[in-house]
Design an enzyme around this catalytic site. Structure first.
Site, PDB file in Angstrom:
ATOM      1  N   ARG A 218       0.805  -1.210   0.000  1.00  0.00           N
ATOM      2  CA  ARG A 218       0.000   0.000   0.000  1.00  0.00           C
ATOM      3  C   ARG A 218       0.845   1.270   0.000  1.00  0.00           C
ATOM      4  O   ARG A 218       0.672   2.132  -0.862  1.00  0.00           O
ATOM      5  CB  ARG A 218      -0.940   0.023   1.216  1.00  0.00           C
ATOM      6  CG  ARG A 218      -1.867   1.226   1.222  1.00  0.00           C
ATOM      7  CD  ARG A 218      -2.793   1.233   2.428  1.00  0.00           C
ATOM      8  NE  ARG A 218      -3.713   0.119   2.403  1.00  0.00           N
ATOM      9  CZ  ARG A 218      -4.633  -0.097   3.337  1.00  0.00           C
ATOM     10  NH1 ARG A 218      -4.732   0.725   4.369  1.00  0.00           N
ATOM     11  NH2 ARG A 218      -5.443  -1.127   3.262  1.00  0.00           N
TER      12      ARG A 218
ATOM     13  N   HIS B  13      -7.845  -4.551  -7.677  1.00  0.00           N
ATOM     14  CA  HIS B  13      -7.639  -3.776  -6.440  1.00  0.00           C
ATOM     15  C   HIS B  13      -8.966  -3.618  -5.703  1.00  0.00           C
ATOM     16  O   HIS B  13      -9.645  -2.593  -5.851  1.00  0.00           O
ATOM     17  CB  HIS B  13      -7.055  -2.406  -6.797  1.00  0.00           C
ATOM     18  CG  HIS B  13      -6.446  -1.678  -5.640  1.00  0.00           C
ATOM     19  ND1 HIS B  13      -5.244  -2.040  -5.068  1.00  0.00           N
ATOM     20  CD2 HIS B  13      -6.863  -0.601  -4.943  1.00  0.00           C
ATOM     21  CE1 HIS B  13      -4.948  -1.215  -4.085  1.00  0.00           C
ATOM     22  NE2 HIS B  13      -5.914  -0.329  -3.989  1.00  0.00           N
TER      23      HIS B  13
ATOM     24  N   TYR C  45     -17.750  12.153 -14.534  1.00  0.00           N
ATOM     25  CA  TYR C  45     -17.684  13.323 -15.402  1.00  0.00           C
ATOM     26  C   TYR C  45     -16.356  13.450 -16.145  1.00  0.00           C
ATOM     27  O   TYR C  45     -16.296  14.109 -17.175  1.00  0.00           O
ATOM     28  CB  TYR C  45     -17.905  14.609 -14.588  1.00  0.00           C
ATOM     29  CG  TYR C  45     -19.247  14.674 -13.905  1.00  0.00           C
ATOM     30  CD1 TYR C  45     -20.426  14.633 -14.640  1.00  0.00           C
ATOM     31  CD2 TYR C  45     -19.333  14.781 -12.520  1.00  0.00           C
ATOM     32  CE1 TYR C  45     -21.660  14.688 -14.013  1.00  0.00           C
ATOM     33  CE2 TYR C  45     -20.561  14.852 -11.885  1.00  0.00           C
ATOM     34  CZ  TYR C  45     -21.721  14.800 -12.634  1.00  0.00           C
ATOM     35  OH  TYR C  45     -22.934  14.861 -12.014  1.00  0.00           O
TER      36      TYR C  45
END
Length: 745
Positions: A31, A77, A122
């Site tokens: 991570r 993931h 968007y």
């Protein structure tokens, strides 16, 4: 088998320790820390790989970000979509990444607010052209594959980066017990350093730093860190950098054209506006933000007049706003051995070069094997061309033609299968010419590939040539100029100020005011309701001023603010973050090299330089670590280590010893000054009642203890002199009740 037999019983301590270690290992490896090879964290690697699988290479048509994030979460993931999208946005922001790996279309945030980006439904994205340097060799079996989270797909363990992306774009992250902060660098400088190591493997860090001059952030702010400090930073892998805004005076305005990395112009204007409202900036009359798409940073400060001195103003703003900012550097990463470690710059480059050699060798092996396999098939096709009629007869007459072809023409199984799959027209004269031409090309390629594989020098030269080609294709000039200054403008400004006498007054509630001259009686000043006089200090405008609070923290006072607003009260609690229940107590001013003593009434202390107290942090600096239920004594200045320290305890003991016996520290609790054993006739807590510095040449000391006087002559002084940490000698009868002590030498 019963359910009871499937349950494993463990002691709680063993279970929690194992669970925490597993979690810590996961956070570090999967991570927070980047891999040295491709410079990516797992989530970044999976985003780039998923985009390449979707065909979103540089120049391709944009696709909705939600499509990419959906593939990443569903295939590789399985974490939160918000965090994954933020990682994607970061790689697309040109003000966050020196070389963005993703091209965005839509609202991807701004420098004023990096998290003002639109939702993933968007925005649209595709990989940038430089991302091709991470992916282009993926098809050549250059990296190991591993199963995805549910075992249904394969994903690469790392990407076969042609460039040292870890240094180019840097990295930051916090794991369990460790963190990483790697600054970005210029691609041309980094590749020049790698080429230097290829040509001169024994080159030291000094030689490498002739190529890599320092970090290169995606901002035009100046890096003002001293070259010697940069050398130490790259030598140890740890340190800090300072970036400063770029500004210039244009008539009656100051125009700021570049801000430090990840500093918001709107926040800087808020900080300046707050000080203007508090009447701390008499130099300014107005602020304007004229930033736009063509000029991302243009902050305009309107001066009171064109003749206004700008250096004191900029000194103050650099000290109190984000126009100057420090950045931590911690070159912590996961190495080729799979272990996290902090590496210096030379080790980092050498290890990446090792990674690149392994990758290129695997690529060449793959290409060579493919070329040899194709040559093998072409050899079979040529045999078929030369024996076309016999081949046709075998196919027509034999039940198992493949076996017959292998026996009759000494073909391999693959060659025989390739011949059987051929169309007859492919063995015409024209196709035969193509076979021979392809054989010639592949034989030449085989020689080219075998050379670097058999010679380490040829392999290095191939890597070097590819790096130089990439540098030319992706390179750009530095963004962050490196400015070397013997004196920072803040210090130079102080040295140019006239040495005016100042009186600084501190109130009990933390209000402070400054008046020019030394003829002020602070007791005649008016204070706010409920407030009163605490202490005052007479100094000059050239000396730094420090305030110590009751918890042992030191705060550096910005004198230019006080000089600009003479006589006005300023609340220090609104400027500094004081600990709860702490109060400002001691005012100090001296030259930076002035030695002084810091001690607690519990009998611990140390010596330091006045410069050790200076701090620009809003939370100050923890100078003195006070023992439990102890108080900070007033600091004492001294001249030389031969000066003597006089200590009187509430138990009536007096101790005299030279200052050189006390250790010099930059901060801490210090060492024991005097032993204070509990005494029957003195119930309660024994503490230091009085500290004083005594010149070694003085032959007699006059003490005023309560209403009585005591004169200690040379013989008496010898009797009270001992080593540090001794309990001292009991004062004469009648002088042991310590209420108030005055020293008159």
């Amino acid at each position: 088998m019963s359910h009871q037999s499937l349950i494993e019983s463990l002691p709680l301590q063993q279970f929690t320790e194992k669970a925490y270690l597993n979690y810590a290992h996961y956070v570090i490896m999967d991570r927070a820390l980047p891999f040295i090879g491709d410079g990516l964290k797992p989530v970044q690697r999976r985003i780039i790989y998923a985009m390449s699988e979707l065909g979103l290479q540089g120049g391709a048509k944009f696709k909705k970000s939600a499509r990419t994030i959906g593939d990443v979460l569903g295939k590789y993931h399985p974490h939160g979509d918000t965090a994954c999208y933020e990682a994607m946005v970061l790689m697309a922001q040109p003000f966050s990444y020196r070389y963005p790996l993703i091209e965005g279309q839509g609202n991807w945030g701004s420098q004023d607010d990096a998290k003002s980006f639109a939702a993933m439904r968007y925005t649209e994205a595709r990989l940038s052209h430089i991302a091709n340097a991470l992916l282009s060799e993926l098809a050549f079996d250059t990296v190991d594959q591993q199963p995805n989270f549910d075992g249904t797909l394969q994903e690469p363990k790392w990407l076969p980066a042609r460039l040292p992306n870890l240094l180019l774009n840097g990295a930051s992250g916090i794991a369990v017990g460790m963190a990483t902060d790697i600054p970005p660098h210029n691609i041309g400088e980094v590749i020049a350093a790698v080429v230097l190591l290829i040509d001169q493997p024994e080159a030291d860090l000094t030689a490498i730093l002739t190529q890599i001059r320092g970090p290169d952030y995606p901002t035009a702010a100046e890096i003002i860190t001293d070259p010697a400090d940069l050398h130490t930073l790259y030598q140890t892998g740890r340190g800090s950098l300072k970036l400063r805004a770029v500004w210039q005076q244009q008539g009656e305005t100051l125009v700021i054209t570049a801000l430090p990395y990840q500093v918001s112009g709107a926040k800087v204007l808020e900080q300046i506006a707050a000080q203007m409202q508090a009447k701390q900036l008499p130099w300014l009359v107005d602020l304007r933000d004229e930033s736009n798409h063509e000029t991302p940073v243009r902050l305009v400060l309107v001066l009171r007049s064109a003749t206004e001195q700008t250096e004191p103003l900029m000194h103050h703003l650099l000290a109190t706003t984000d126009l100057e900012k420090s950045y931590r550097v911690n070159l912590n990463m996961i190495g080729l051995d799979g272990r996290p470690a902090v590496k210096n710059l030379r080790t980092l480059l050498q290890e990446w070069l090792t990674f690149r050699r392994i990758t290129v060798r695997r690529r060449l092996d793959y290409q060579l094997e493919k070329a040899r396999q194709r040559l093998h098939l072409l050899a079979g096709l040529w045999i078929a061309y030369l024996n076309l009629e016999a081949i046709i007869a075998v196919i027509r007459n034999e039940e198992v033609p493949a076996t017959a072809l292998m026996q009759q023409f000494q073909l391999s199984e693959r060659q025989a299968e390739a011949i059987l799959e051929l169309k007859l027209r492919q063995l015409a004269k024209l196709e035969a010419d193509k076979i021979q031409a392809e054989q010639t090309t592949l034989q030449h390629l085989e020689q080219q590939l075998a050379g670097p594989l058999g010679c380490a020098e040829q392999l290095d030269q191939l890597i070097k040539q590819e790096l130089l080609t990439d540098a030319q294709g992706y390179g750009s000039a530095r963004c962050s100029p490196l400015v070397s200054k013997a004196l920072l403008p803040t210090e130079a400004t102080l040295l140019r100020l006239p040495a005016e006498p100042l009186t600084i007054v501190l109130s009990e509630q933390g209000w402070i005011r400054c008046v020019k001259g030394h003829d002020l009686d602070p007791m005649t000043l008016r204070y706010k309701t409920g407030d009163g006089y605490r202490t005052h200090l007479q100094t000059t405008s050239q000396q730094p001023v420090v305030i110590l609070d009751s918890s042992g923290r030191s705060y550096t006072l910005d004198r230019l603010t006080l000089i600009a607003a003479p006589g006005q009260e300023v609340s220090l609690r609104s400027h500094w973050r004081l600990p709860p229940q702490a109060s400002l107590q001691h005012l100090l001013a001296a030259d930076p090299q002035q030695p002084l003593l810091l001690a607690s009434d519990k009998g611990y202390g140390f010596t330091c330089r006045f410069a050790d107290l200076l701090s620009r942090a809003h939370s100050g600096k923890q100078m003195v670590t006070l023992p439990k239920e102890s108080h900070l004594l007033p600091p004492l200045y001294f001249k030389t280590p031969q000066d003597r320290l006089l200590v009187i305890t509430t138990a009536g003991y007096l101790l005299l010893f030279p200052m050189e016996q006390l250790p010099q520290q930059s901060k801490g609790r210090g060492e024991k000054i005097v032993a204070m054993p509990a005494l029957r006739r003195h119930p309660g807590d024994t503490r230091i009642a009085h500290l004083a510095i005594v010149d070694p040449s003085i032959q007699a000391i006059h003490l005023q203890i309560g209403q009585r006087k005591l004169i200690l002559k040379a013989a008496d002084l010898a009797r009270f002199t001992a080593n540090r940490a001794d309990k001292g000698t009991l004062l004469p009868r009648g002088r042991q009740r310590i209420d108030q002590v005055q020293l008159c030498c």
